[in-house]
Write a protein that holds these residues in place. Sequence first.
Motif, mmCIF file in Angstrom:
data_model
loop_
_atom_site.group_PDB
_atom_site.id
_atom_site.type_symbol
_atom_site.label_atom_id
_atom_site.label_comp_id
_atom_site.label_asym_id
_atom_site.label_seq_id
_atom_site.Cartn_x
_atom_site.Cartn_y
_atom_site.Cartn_z
ATOM 1 N N GLY A 398 -12.764 109.683 -98.152
ATOM 2 C CA GLY A 398 -13.782 110.077 -99.119
ATOM 3 C C GLY A 398 -15.192 109.743 -98.705
ATOM 4 N N GLU A 399 -15.347 108.685 -97.945
ATOM 5 C CA GLU A 399 -16.681 108.245 -97.537
ATOM 6 C C GLU A 399 -16.505 107.214 -96.429
ATOM 7 N N PRO A 400 -17.583 106.878 -95.742
ATOM 8 C CA PRO A 400 -17.453 105.864 -94.700
ATOM 9 C C PRO A 400 -17.034 104.529 -95.321
ATOM 10 N N ASP A 422 -8.438 105.489 -91.341
ATOM 11 C CA ASP A 422 -9.689 105.889 -91.995
ATOM 12 C C ASP A 422 -9.835 107.372 -91.685
ATOM 13 N N THR A 423 -9.563 108.199 -92.692
ATOM 14 C CA THR A 423 -9.380 109.627 -92.440
ATOM 15 C C THR A 423 -10.584 110.440 -92.874
ATOM 16 N N TRP A 424 -11.255 111.058 -91.914
ATOM 17 C CA TRP A 424 -12.357 111.959 -92.256
ATOM 18 C C TRP A 424 -11.832 113.371 -92.391
ATOM 19 N N TRP A 425 -12.165 113.976 -93.509
ATOM 20 C CA TRP A 425 -11.857 115.399 -93.706
ATOM 21 C C TRP A 425 -12.601 115.883 -94.931
ATOM 22 N N GLN A 426 -12.391 117.131 -95.304
ATOM 23 C CA GLN A 426 -13.143 117.738 -96.407
ATOM 24 C C GLN A 426 -12.254 118.697 -97.198
ATOM 25 N N THR A 427 -12.713 119.055 -98.378
ATOM 26 C CA THR A 427 -12.043 120.088 -99.163
ATOM 27 C C THR A 427 -11.780 121.305 -98.269
ATOM 28 N N ASP A 520 -22.020 117.062 -91.786
ATOM 29 C CA ASP A 520 -22.020 115.602 -91.708
ATOM 30 C C ASP A 520 -22.707 115.192 -90.407
ATOM 31 N N ARG A 535 -23.499 112.840 -95.176
ATOM 32 C CA ARG A 535 -23.923 114.229 -95.297
ATOM 33 C C ARG A 535 -25.352 114.416 -94.800
ATOM 34 N N ARG A 546 -17.989 114.397 -104.245
ATOM 35 C CA ARG A 546 -19.094 115.185 -103.735
ATOM 36 C C ARG A 546 -19.889 115.804 -104.858
HETATM 37 C C1 6R9 Z 1 -11.344 114.509 -98.536
HETATM 38 C C2 6R9 Z 1 -12.696 114.559 -99.156
HETATM 39 C C3 6R9 Z 1 -15.947 115.584 -97.970
HETATM 40 C C4 6R9 Z 1 -17.062 114.696 -97.472
HETATM 41 C C5 6R9 Z 1 -17.237 114.755 -95.985
HETATM 42 C C6 6R9 Z 1 -17.854 113.393 -95.692
HETATM 43 C C7 6R9 Z 1 -17.164 112.474 -96.687
HETATM 44 C C8 6R9 Z 1 -14.680 112.036 -96.404
HETATM 45 C C9 6R9 Z 1 -14.683 110.377 -94.988
HETATM 46 C C10 6R9 Z 1 -16.028 110.767 -95.217
HETATM 47 C C11 6R9 Z 1 -16.758 109.151 -93.748
HETATM 48 C C12 6R9 Z 1 -14.444 109.276 -94.082
HETATM 49 N N1 6R9 Z 1 -15.984 111.799 -96.115
HETATM 50 N N2 6R9 Z 1 -13.887 111.175 -95.740
HETATM 51 N N3 6R9 Z 1 -17.051 110.151 -94.599
HETATM 52 N N4 6R9 Z 1 -15.523 108.703 -93.485
HETATM 53 N N5 6R9 Z 1 -13.207 108.810 -93.837
HETATM 54 O O1 6R9 Z 1 -13.290 113.535 -99.422
HETATM 55 O O2 6R9 Z 1 -13.197 115.819 -99.388
HETATM 56 O O3 6R9 Z 1 -14.573 115.751 -101.516
HETATM 57 O O4 6R9 Z 1 -14.729 117.664 -99.867
HETATM 58 O O5 6R9 Z 1 -15.707 115.406 -99.349
HETATM 59 O O6 6R9 Z 1 -16.761 113.338 -97.763
HETATM 60 O O7 6R9 Z 1 -19.217 113.420 -95.965
HETATM 61 O O8 6R9 Z 1 -18.056 115.845 -95.616
HETATM 62 P P1 6R9 Z 1 -14.559 116.203 -100.106
#
Ligand code: 6R9
Length: 666
Positions: A398-400, A422-427, A520, A535, A546
């Motif tokens: 969700g965030e760093p 620690d999983t980075w991803w997005q909708t 990002d 972001r 978000r």
């Molecule tokens: C799954 C989710 C996406 C945005 C993404 C980024 C931030 C998500 C993160 C992260 C750093 C992580 N983000 N995971 N930043 N480390 N592990 O959160 O989807 O609601 O679409 O948000 O969240 O900025 O671009 P969503």
Amino acid sequence: MSDSDEGPELEARLAEQDVFEPPASFTDQANVTDPAIYEEFEENWPDCWAAAADLLEWEDSYDRVLDDDNPPFYEWFTGGKLNASANCIDRHLAERGDEAAIEWVGEPVDEANRTYTYEELHREVNEAAAALRDLGVGEDDVVTLYMPMIPELPIVMLACARIGAPHSVVFAGFSADALATRMNAADSEYLVTCDGYYRRGDALDHLEKATEGLDGVEHDTETVVVERLAANGDGVDHDLGPDQRTYDDLLAGHEGATVEPVSRDAEDMLFLMYTSGTTGKPKGVKHTTGGYLAWASWTSQSVLDVKPEDTYFCSADIGWITGHSYIVYGPLALGTTTMMYEGAPDQPDRDRLWEIVEEYEATQLYTAPTAIRAFMKWGEEYPAEHDLSSLRLLGTVGEPINPRAWKWYYKHIGGEDCPIVDTWWQTETGGMMITTLPGIGDMKPGSAGPPLPGLDVRIVDTAGEEIGAGEAGYLTVQKPWPGMLRTLYNNDERYIEEYWAEYSDVDSDDPDDWVYFPEDGAKIDDDGYITVLGRVDDVINVSGHRLGTMEIESAIVGVEGVAEAAVVGGNHEIKGEAVYAYVITEEGYAETDDLRQRIIDGVNEAIGPIAKPEQVIFTPELPKTRSGKIMRRLLENIANDEELGNTSTLRNPEVVEDIQRTVQGD
Ligand code: 6R9
């Protein structure tokens, strides 16, 4: 992006970086253990993604892994046919019919826990599918779901999937206006909602909000109301209109009904999910049946290490993408037991999550940094009271995550015995993209890790040139992947504009000329580990949610007495970022607490409580460039009590100090 743009928090995040090896007790049993996977996938791309498709049951197998003839409108597993609900339920019946599919932990107030075995889930989903079909829901009709964390939410999602009707889930904490906007945008003629729910022991009226939302829907709708409260004798008063019925009435007469899962093309839409973007209008992210489900399943297996015998616990809300991919679709496709928690983490006490982990012997916990920071603040004595030894893996999203919170999680929740992903991803990405593979990669707190195998992620400068280790730049994904969004609903143009235009040659039909830009900022180190910086568009991240600054600003300027508003994200100890609203009043309106409250209420009404400003700062002017653009960077500096960046390009530099004094005086 220059180094001077980064806050002290980030510097601390990088300076503190250590390396942790995955615990041997974990690697010995991990789903993925061979580091050669990175090389193999690279050499074998895109055919490597057959590995994800192979986790699913196909009615007709696909002809092509990737069709990239018309970028960026990529298609995956074309020619394949499948049904998501059959994949998440039916195919597990023979072996796991009596095992729990969903463990639902209700709000403590009524101790209404429920277990659904795969058999029971099958029955509920079939009955719901039959009833929805009788109501008139046809293939490709968008059904809107506006419900909190009650079992009927995943049940109806899967029922929709069974009959080929895409769902559009609207987070229950969103406002009536947000519901109406999304239903109108999706032309959705069906709504499934509930009478109300419990939050911290109180019964909340949800139907009132839903009904108010329906007033703003431009077309006729059929509504179904799940009686979460009435079933407990806690009902809120509601008179249902002619196009409205309770869920029980909908289901009446469908006991024991079965519905043949509709055969869907791999590329048919599974669901829509609206998310915030740079402009005020939410974006309808379209996900497909084959690619998305394959992606959610493959990442659940490889990253979350899900096995059928697990009791896997993700504490997100199903109203967000994390809940879609990693409470519902990924875990159920793998035939495991997935948990759903309705309540708040501090109800009845601050050990609620640990009590649940202990009682259900949860094997994984997937949560958000904002939650971890709150747990840390509450103190280690809460988890210490419980036996958490069932946990094998921890995850965040969700965030760093700052290294201090990472280490606290590692030690006090994982007992230094669980890897953290620690999983980075997005909708838009459908599932995880950047993270360590828990049985293989060393972990570096604060850095998400390398891109998953088969992904081509690069950090580039403004011109799109790849930049070296240690420098801050922009995150890009240079090759498509199965879980990616296919477009923005009914808006191919905006799809290109929002995600591709920045770094692609938009006139080219060579896929190599197309680059996905997630908006990002990021850095990469010598080992290829990526630290996500946050972001770079006008989106702020409050507790992992978000929010578009434009959406909040338009809610504020809608309040009587407000002339202009600028919203930025300021650092917040628990939430990560909080909403700071700078407001200019209209002539004749005083800067009063009453107006401040009306602004907060206005945002609450337009979007929901998560978007409420932490601070409303009145100012006679906003700092603007000579071309009239608001200098948000300076407003962020002020909110964060940081040194101000360059003010020389301002038309009105004196205003900055005035605002700073106001904020510091607050
Ligand atoms: C799954 C989710 C996406 C945005 C993404 C980024 C931030 C998500 C993160 C992260 C750093 C992580 N983000 N995971 N930043 N480390 N592990 O959160 O989807 O609601 O679409 O948000 O969240 O900025 O671009 P969503």
